[in-house]
Design a protein around this motif. Sequence first.
Motif, PDB file in Angstrom:
ATOM      1  N   HIS A   1      78.863 127.620  32.543  1.00 37.25           N
ATOM      2  CA  HIS A   1      80.191 127.023  32.356  1.00 37.25           C
ATOM      3  C   HIS A   1      80.178 125.499  32.419  1.00 37.25           C
ATOM      4  O   HIS A   1      81.132 124.896  32.871  1.00 37.25           O
ATOM      5  CB  HIS A   1      81.148 127.549  33.425  1.00 37.25           C
ATOM      6  CG  HIS A   1      81.443 129.007  33.297  1.00 37.25           C
ATOM      7  ND1 HIS A   1      82.126 129.546  32.240  1.00 37.25           N
ATOM      8  CD2 HIS A   1      81.152 130.048  34.101  1.00 37.25           C
ATOM      9  CE1 HIS A   1      82.249 130.841  32.386  1.00 37.25           C
ATOM     10  NE2 HIS A   1      81.659 131.177  33.511  1.00 37.25           N
TER      11      HIS A   1
ATOM     12  N   HIS B   1      84.083 121.097  40.673  1.00 37.43           N
ATOM     13  CA  HIS B   1      84.474 121.529  39.333  1.00 37.43           C
ATOM     14  C   HIS B   1      83.450 121.104  38.288  1.00 37.43           C
ATOM     15  O   HIS B   1      82.991 119.966  38.267  1.00 37.43           O
ATOM     16  CB  HIS B   1      85.847 120.968  38.954  1.00 37.43           C
ATOM     17  CG  HIS B   1      86.988 121.787  39.480  1.00 37.43           C
ATOM     18  ND1 HIS B   1      87.327 121.800  40.805  1.00 37.43           N
ATOM     19  CD2 HIS B   1      87.852 122.631  38.851  1.00 37.43           C
ATOM     20  CE1 HIS B   1      88.365 122.600  40.978  1.00 37.43           C
ATOM     21  NE2 HIS B   1      88.704 123.113  39.818  1.00 37.43           N
TER      22      HIS B   1
ATOM     23  N   THR C   1      84.486 122.264  31.458  1.00 36.67           N
ATOM     24  CA  THR C   1      84.164 123.276  30.455  1.00 36.67           C
ATOM     25  C   THR C   1      84.837 123.041  29.113  1.00 36.67           C
ATOM     26  O   THR C   1      84.461 123.647  28.120  1.00 36.67           O
ATOM     27  CB  THR C   1      84.567 124.671  30.967  1.00 36.67           C
ATOM     28  OG1 THR C   1      85.966 124.650  31.304  1.00 36.67           O
ATOM     29  CG2 THR C   1      83.769 125.048  32.208  1.00 36.67           C
TER      30      THR C   1
ATOM     31  N   ARG D   1      89.593 120.679  31.137  1.00 38.60           N
ATOM     32  CA  ARG D   1      89.577 121.987  31.793  1.00 38.60           C
ATOM     33  C   ARG D   1      88.304 122.076  32.612  1.00 38.60           C
ATOM     34  O   ARG D   1      87.209 121.865  32.101  1.00 38.60           O
ATOM     35  CB  ARG D   1      89.631 123.112  30.775  1.00 38.60           C
ATOM     36  CG  ARG D   1      89.586 124.504  31.396  1.00 38.60           C
ATOM     37  CD  ARG D   1      89.731 125.575  30.343  1.00 38.60           C
ATOM     38  NE  ARG D   1      89.719 126.895  30.914  1.00 38.60           N
ATOM     39  CZ  ARG D   1      89.984 128.002  30.217  1.00 38.60           C
ATOM     40  NH1 ARG D   1      90.270 127.920  28.936  1.00 38.60           N
ATOM     41  NH2 ARG D   1      89.953 129.185  30.796  1.00 38.60           N
TER      42      ARG D   1
ATOM     43  N   THR E   1      86.096 124.268  35.836  1.00 36.21           N
ATOM     44  CA  THR E   1      85.928 125.517  36.558  1.00 36.21           C
ATOM     45  C   THR E   1      85.361 125.242  37.936  1.00 36.21           C
ATOM     46  O   THR E   1      84.352 124.543  38.061  1.00 36.21           O
ATOM     47  CB  THR E   1      85.002 126.473  35.786  1.00 36.21           C
ATOM     48  OG1 THR E   1      85.595 126.804  34.534  1.00 36.21           O
ATOM     49  CG2 THR E   1      84.774 127.754  36.579  1.00 36.21           C
TER      50      THR E   1
ATOM     51  N   THR F   1      83.463 126.501  41.116  1.00 37.86           N
ATOM     52  CA  THR F   1      82.521 127.565  41.460  1.00 37.86           C
ATOM     53  C   THR F   1      82.552 127.917  42.939  1.00 37.86           C
ATOM     54  O   THR F   1      81.900 128.871  43.358  1.00 37.86           O
ATOM     55  CB  THR F   1      81.090 127.151  41.081  1.00 37.86           C
ATOM     56  OG1 THR F   1      80.792 125.901  41.721  1.00 37.86           O
ATOM     57  CG2 THR F   1      80.962 126.984  39.587  1.00 37.86           C
TER      58      THR F   1
ATOM     59  N   SER G   1      88.036 129.657  39.822  1.00 36.01           N
ATOM     60  CA  SER G   1      89.346 129.163  39.409  1.00 36.01           C
ATOM     61  C   SER G   1      89.200 128.073  38.358  1.00 36.01           C
ATOM     62  O   SER G   1      88.184 127.386  38.281  1.00 36.01           O
ATOM     63  CB  SER G   1      90.121 128.615  40.614  1.00 36.01           C
ATOM     64  OG  SER G   1      89.492 127.460  41.132  1.00 36.01           O
ATOM     65  N   ASP G   2      90.212 127.941  37.534  1.00 40.45           N
ATOM     66  CA  ASP G   2      90.290 126.914  36.507  1.00 40.45           C
ATOM     67  C   ASP G   2      91.346 125.892  36.893  1.00 40.45           C
ATOM     68  O   ASP G   2      92.356 126.223  37.513  1.00 40.45           O
ATOM     69  CB  ASP G   2      90.673 127.514  35.153  1.00 40.45           C
ATOM     70  CG  ASP G   2      89.458 127.937  34.355  1.00 40.45           C
ATOM     71  OD1 ASP G   2      88.336 127.744  34.849  1.00 40.45           O
ATOM     72  OD2 ASP G   2      89.628 128.458  33.241  1.00 40.45           O
TER      73      ASP G   2
ATOM     74  N   LYS H   1      90.715 132.352  37.665  1.00 41.21           N
ATOM     75  CA  LYS H   1      90.100 132.785  36.411  1.00 41.21           C
ATOM     76  C   LYS H   1      89.541 134.186  36.564  1.00 41.21           C
ATOM     77  O   LYS H   1      88.420 134.374  36.998  1.00 41.21           O
ATOM     78  CB  LYS H   1      89.003 131.808  36.002  1.00 41.21           C
ATOM     79  CG  LYS H   1      88.413 132.083  34.632  1.00 41.21           C
ATOM     80  CD  LYS H   1      87.407 131.018  34.266  1.00 41.21           C
ATOM     81  CE  LYS H   1      86.832 131.257  32.885  1.00 41.21           C
ATOM     82  NZ  LYS H   1      85.831 130.246  32.523  1.00 41.21           N
TER      83      LYS H   1
END
Length: 290
Positions: free
Chosen positions: A75, A120, A123, A137, A139, A141, A151-152, A172
């Motif tokens: 990602h 984050h 992505t 955007r 992601t 981890t 989560s996004d 997410k």
Amino acid sequence: ASLASCTLPPSESQIESKNEIIQSKGEIVLLDYAFSPTGDKLALFDNSGVYIYDLITTQKTSFLEFDNSNYTTIHSGAVAFSHDGKQLAISGKFDETEITIWDVESQKPATSIQYLPKNHFVTEIEFSPNGNSILIRGTNTEVENCQGYISDKVILRSIGKNKNLFEMDKCKIYPPLYFRFTDNGRIFLYSGSMSAEHTVYFVESSTGEIISQSVHYWTDDGYHFYDVSPDGNTSLIEKIENEKRMTYLLDTKSNNELGSIEGRVVIVYDKNSFVVSGYNPNQQWGFWKD
């Protein structure tokens, strides 16, 4: 016309296994790509660098090479052209790495976006039509509030003032979090859920102001994907019928059905032109007009 064959997305276990093989063999992995507004250039972001292809001459230019080609997550990595084609935004390959905006002609950095949320990976990135802001955007981890799921976060970031204009978080799981800039300078943002509920936002891209926010509910008929055309007038709904994936085109204001296409619409060029990904034993990407 058929553009290329396409396979179903891999499972998480397949991804992890593939990543181990990739790291051991030092293979090249495509992380993101972007077409220039004029359609004559293609920027590819992989784990070794960013490269630009001239789609007329097929000449390849090395735009940016990474010191370390290790591939750590499926990602990470994003690239985007500005709407005038003069700039190229390139994210870092690792978490919390700044996004650099480059001058395409000189291949020199013009500015950078340094604020990114903790843990984050970027992505997806996209310039606003006026070029004054950029939609990011990321992601996360290391999840704290998503019951074990990643989560996004979507951030609209002002480039000149280097401040956030709009932020939204989403756990997410399966339902998508999807956005698109429309021709009138607004952001269409779709946020699904594990239930029949989904929320549609329209956000002013110059200020981050929420113009409208509406909650919709689908029945048990299987609707689960949502998009909108660049002019904002046509909505796209996905539904499984007789083991076939169908996309229905609806008038955004009246919700009246305008037509249907077999497959999932993955890119909308205008209200009448689509790139469609088919889901069947002979999966294809196809371009549909009218």
